[in-house]
Scaffold this motif. Sequence first.
Motif, PDB file in Angstrom:
ATOM      1  N   TYR A 226       0.807  -1.228   0.000  1.00 60.20           N
ATOM      2  CA  TYR A 226       0.000   0.000   0.000  1.00 60.20           C
ATOM      3  C   TYR A 226       0.836   1.272   0.000  1.00 60.20           C
TER       4      TYR A 226
ATOM      5  N   ARG B 221      -1.586   0.760 -10.031  1.00 62.86           N
ATOM      6  CA  ARG B 221      -2.600  -0.199 -10.458  1.00 62.86           C
ATOM      7  C   ARG B 221      -2.762  -0.202 -11.973  1.00 62.86           C
TER       8      ARG B 221
ATOM      9  N   HIS C 124      -6.790   9.064  -9.080  1.00 64.21           N
ATOM     10  CA  HIS C 124      -7.405   8.109  -8.164  1.00 64.21           C
ATOM     11  C   HIS C 124      -7.983   8.796  -6.932  1.00 64.21           C
TER      12      HIS C 124
ATOM     13  N   LYS D 178     -11.769   8.676  -5.830  1.00 62.76           N
ATOM     14  CA  LYS D 178     -12.033   7.973  -4.577  1.00 62.76           C
ATOM     15  C   LYS D 178     -12.847   8.829  -3.625  1.00 62.76           C
TER      16      LYS D 178
ATOM     17  N   PRO E 240     -21.115  -4.626  -5.454  1.00 64.03           N
ATOM     18  CA  PRO E 240     -20.563  -5.146  -4.193  1.00 64.03           C
ATOM     19  C   PRO E 240     -21.555  -5.166  -3.032  1.00 64.03           C
TER      20      PRO E 240
ATOM     21  N   GLN F  10     -10.795  -6.678   2.800  1.00 58.31           N
ATOM     22  CA  GLN F  10     -11.254  -5.712   1.805  1.00 58.31           C
ATOM     23  C   GLN F  10     -10.122  -4.736   1.473  1.00 58.31           C
TER      24      GLN F  10
ATOM     25  N   HIS G  38      -6.240   2.102  -2.390  1.00 62.74           N
ATOM     26  CA  HIS G  38      -7.361   1.425  -3.058  1.00 62.74           C
ATOM     27  C   HIS G  38      -8.218   0.629  -2.097  1.00 62.74           C
TER      28      HIS G  38
ATOM     29  N   CYS H  94     -11.006  -0.891   0.071  1.00 63.77           N
ATOM     30  CA  CYS H  94     -12.427  -0.907  -0.284  1.00 63.77           C
ATOM     31  C   CYS H  94     -13.193   0.318   0.223  1.00 63.77           C
TER      32      CYS H  94
ATOM     33  N   THR I 158     -20.174  -2.388   4.430  1.00 61.22           N
ATOM     34  CA  THR I 158     -20.222  -3.850   4.523  1.00 61.22           C
ATOM     35  C   THR I 158     -20.402  -4.293   5.975  1.00 61.22           C
TER      36      THR I 158
HETATM   37  C1  HEM Z   1     -12.261  -2.212  -3.498  1.00 63.75           C
HETATM   38  C2  HEM Z   1     -13.441  -6.256  -1.146  1.00 63.75           C
HETATM   39  C3  HEM Z   1     -17.906  -4.566  -0.498  1.00 63.75           C
HETATM   40  C4  HEM Z   1     -16.839  -0.690  -3.173  1.00 63.75           C
HETATM   41  C5  HEM Z   1     -12.203  -3.415  -2.860  1.00 63.75           C
HETATM   42  C6  HEM Z   1     -11.011  -4.217  -2.761  1.00 63.75           C
HETATM   43  C7  HEM Z   1     -11.337  -5.342  -2.113  1.00 63.75           C
HETATM   44  C8  HEM Z   1     -12.728  -5.263  -1.780  1.00 63.75           C
HETATM   45  C9  HEM Z   1     -10.418  -6.508  -1.791  1.00 63.75           C
HETATM   46  C10 HEM Z   1      -9.664  -3.882  -3.394  1.00 63.75           C
HETATM   47  C11 HEM Z   1      -8.681  -3.279  -2.449  1.00 63.75           C
HETATM   48  C12 HEM Z   1      -7.419  -2.921  -3.194  1.00 63.75           C
HETATM   49  O1  HEM Z   1      -7.401  -2.973  -4.435  1.00 63.75           O
HETATM   50  O2  HEM Z   1      -6.419  -2.588  -2.566  1.00 63.75           O
HETATM   51  C13 HEM Z   1     -14.777  -6.171  -0.840  1.00 63.75           C
HETATM   52  C14 HEM Z   1     -15.524  -7.223  -0.209  1.00 63.75           C
HETATM   53  C15 HEM Z   1     -16.775  -6.753  -0.032  1.00 63.75           C
HETATM   54  C16 HEM Z   1     -16.815  -5.403  -0.547  1.00 63.75           C
HETATM   55  C17 HEM Z   1     -14.982  -8.591   0.174  1.00 63.75           C
HETATM   56  C18 HEM Z   1     -17.921  -7.491   0.580  1.00 63.75           C
HETATM   57  C19 HEM Z   1     -18.958  -7.788  -0.090  1.00 63.75           C
HETATM   58  C20 HEM Z   1     -17.971  -3.329  -1.080  1.00 63.75           C
HETATM   59  C21 HEM Z   1     -19.108  -2.462  -1.041  1.00 63.75           C
HETATM   60  C22 HEM Z   1     -18.812  -1.378  -1.821  1.00 63.75           C
HETATM   61  C23 HEM Z   1     -17.483  -1.561  -2.335  1.00 63.75           C
HETATM   62  C24 HEM Z   1     -20.384  -2.753  -0.271  1.00 63.75           C
HETATM   63  C25 HEM Z   1     -19.633  -0.161  -2.139  1.00 63.75           C
HETATM   64  C26 HEM Z   1     -20.813   0.123  -1.660  1.00 63.75           C
HETATM   65  C27 HEM Z   1     -15.528  -0.798  -3.535  1.00 63.75           C
HETATM   66  C28 HEM Z   1     -14.857   0.143  -4.413  1.00 63.75           C
HETATM   67  C29 HEM Z   1     -13.513  -0.302  -4.511  1.00 63.75           C
HETATM   68  C30 HEM Z   1     -13.427  -1.500  -3.685  1.00 63.75           C
HETATM   69  C31 HEM Z   1     -15.454   1.350  -5.092  1.00 63.75           C
HETATM   70  C32 HEM Z   1     -12.386   0.327  -5.309  1.00 63.75           C
HETATM   71  C33 HEM Z   1     -11.580   1.230  -4.408  1.00 63.75           C
HETATM   72  C34 HEM Z   1     -10.359   1.819  -5.076  1.00 63.75           C
HETATM   73  O3  HEM Z   1      -9.903   1.276  -6.099  1.00 63.75           O
HETATM   74  O4  HEM Z   1      -9.857   2.844  -4.578  1.00 63.75           O
HETATM   75  N1  HEM Z   1     -13.236  -4.066  -2.240  1.00 63.75           N
HETATM   76  N2  HEM Z   1     -15.586  -5.108  -1.024  1.00 63.75           N
HETATM   77  N3  HEM Z   1     -17.009  -2.752  -1.861  1.00 63.75           N
HETATM   78  N4  HEM Z   1     -14.652  -1.765  -3.131  1.00 63.75           N
HETATM   79 FE1  HEM Z   1     -15.085  -3.366  -1.994  1.00 63.75          FE
END
Ligand code: HEM
Length: 421
Positions: A59, A66, A92, A96, A243, A356, A365, A367, A373
Motif C-alpha cells: 500500500y 494499479r 485516483h 475515490k 458489491p 477488503q 485502493h 475498499c 459492509t
Molecule cells: C475495493 C473487497 C464490499 C466498493 C475493494 C477491494 C477489495 C474489496 C479486496 C480492493 C482493495 C485494493 O485494491 O487494494 C470487498 C468485499 C466486499 C466489498 C470482500 C464485501 C462484499 C464493497 C461495497 C462497496 C465496495 C459494499 C460499495 C458500496 C468498492 C470500491 C472499490 C473496492 C469502489 C475500489 C476502491 C479503489 O480502487 O480505490 N473491495 N468489497 N465494496 N470496493 Fe469493496
Amino acid sequence: NDNSIPRDHTLEGGIGLLSEGYEFAMKRRQEFQSNIFQTRMLGQKAICIGGKEGAELFYNEELFQRGGAIPKRIQKSLFGEKGVQTLDGQAHMHRKKLFMSLMSPERLNEIAGLVQQQWEAAALKWQSTDQLVLFDEAQQVMCRAACQWAGVPLQESDVKQVADDLGDMVESFGAVGMRHRRGRQARRRTEQWIGHLIEQIREGKLEAPEQTAAHAMSWHRDTEGNLLDTQTAAVELINIIRPIVAIGRYVVFSAVALHHYPDARHKLVQSLQTDDHTYSQWFVQEVRRFYPFTPILGAQVRKDFTWNDYSFEEGTMVLLDVYGTTHDEDLWQQPDTFRPERFEHWSGSPFDLIPQGGGDHYRNHRCAGEWLTIDVMRVSLEFLTTRITYDVPEQDLTIDLSRMPAIPESRFIMSHVQVQP
Ligand code: HEM
C-alpha cells in the motif's frame, strides 16, 4: 539481491492459483518460510508478498501502481473498464473522494435500515415456504436495498435478473469457461441498463435524489472539470450496487458460522438481549477474517526499489496474499479457529485485517464500501439471530477453497422459518 527471493518452480503460478485457489500463496509462504516468493503469472515474473509488512509495502503508492496491473479479463467481467480500481495518483484520489462522499454516517444508517426492512419483508414470505436458499434470498434482499439506496429505479419483476447479473460478475472472478462468460454477459447487460439510466438523469428525464450514488456518478466532474463518459459513470455506479449484492455472500458465511459455532452464537444472542452490540461487531469482523472472499490483489512496481535487501524492478507484477494474511499464524492466534473474542484486543491495524484491502480508504485502493459492509453484515447477522427462527436441514456446507469465489456447496438451505413477534 534478487536471487535471494525464494522461487516457486512447481507450476506457472497462474495455473497454481486457479487450481489451488485461496491457499496458493499461503502454502508457498509457509513452505519457503518467507513472506516473499517469486513465481510467474500470465507468463511474466511476479513477486508475491504477504503478512503485515508485506501489506504495508503493497500500500505504498509511491512504489506501486494499479494502471496496467488488472488483467483485461477481470475488467471485462468483474470490475469494468476505466473505473476507480484502475486509477493512480491524483486521478485516483479525486475519484475515490467521490466514492467516500457516499459513506457518511447518515447514509450508512440509511442503507442499514433499508436492508433491515428488506429482510423483514422477505421473512414474511419465507414463513409460507418449505425451504429456501439463503444465498439467493440474500442477494435479492441486497439488490433491492442497494438500488433503492443508490437511486436506481428497479421494478420488482426485474429483481431476480438484476441480482443474478450483479452476482454473476462476482462469480466470474476466478473462473474460466462458462462461469467467466456469464460474468461478461452480465456486465454488458448491466452497463447498458445503467448507462441508459445515467443518460436519462443527465437529460433531466429522471430525477435522482441529490444524496444518491446515481446522482453523484451522473454529475461528477473529473480533475479537468469534465463529466465522466457514460460508460465510465455506469461502471462506477455498478461499483456501488454490485458489491452491495456481494455482501449476500458474507451473510451466508455468517449463517454458516452461527450454525457451526453454537458457543459464539450463544454469546451473540446473550449480548443482544442486553442491547450490547460489541460481540456482534466482533462476530462480523471474525466472519470477514475467517471466511474466504478476496484471495490476492495485484499491482505493478512503479520504479525500481529495494526492500529488505530484495530488489523490485519497475514493471514487475506484485501480488498481495490477502487470504493468507488474514490466516497468518504470526498475526492471528490459532488462525483456523473461529473466535470473535480475538477482536477484543485487536490493535485496529490497517495492515492485518485486510479482507477488503489495507491502508487508507481515501489515499489507497482499500475498499470504499468497507464500513457499509460491516454495518450491513451486522444488521443481517442480528436479523438472523433475533428476528427469525429456522431449521438447518441436512446439507453439504463444505467450502471448497480451490473455488474462487468460495461459497458453501449448498448455499445454505433454511427451513421452517418463523418470524419472531
Ligand atoms: C475495493 C473487497 C464490499 C466498493 C475493494 C477491494 C477489495 C474489496 C479486496 C480492493 C482493495 C485494493 O485494491 O487494494 C470487498 C468485499 C466486499 C466489498 C470482500 C464485501 C462484499 C464493497 C461495497 C462497496 C465496495 C459494499 C460499495 C458500496 C468498492 C470500491 C472499490 C473496492 C469502489 C475500489 C476502491 C479503489 O480502487 O480505490 N473491495 N468489497 N465494496 N470496493 Fe469493496
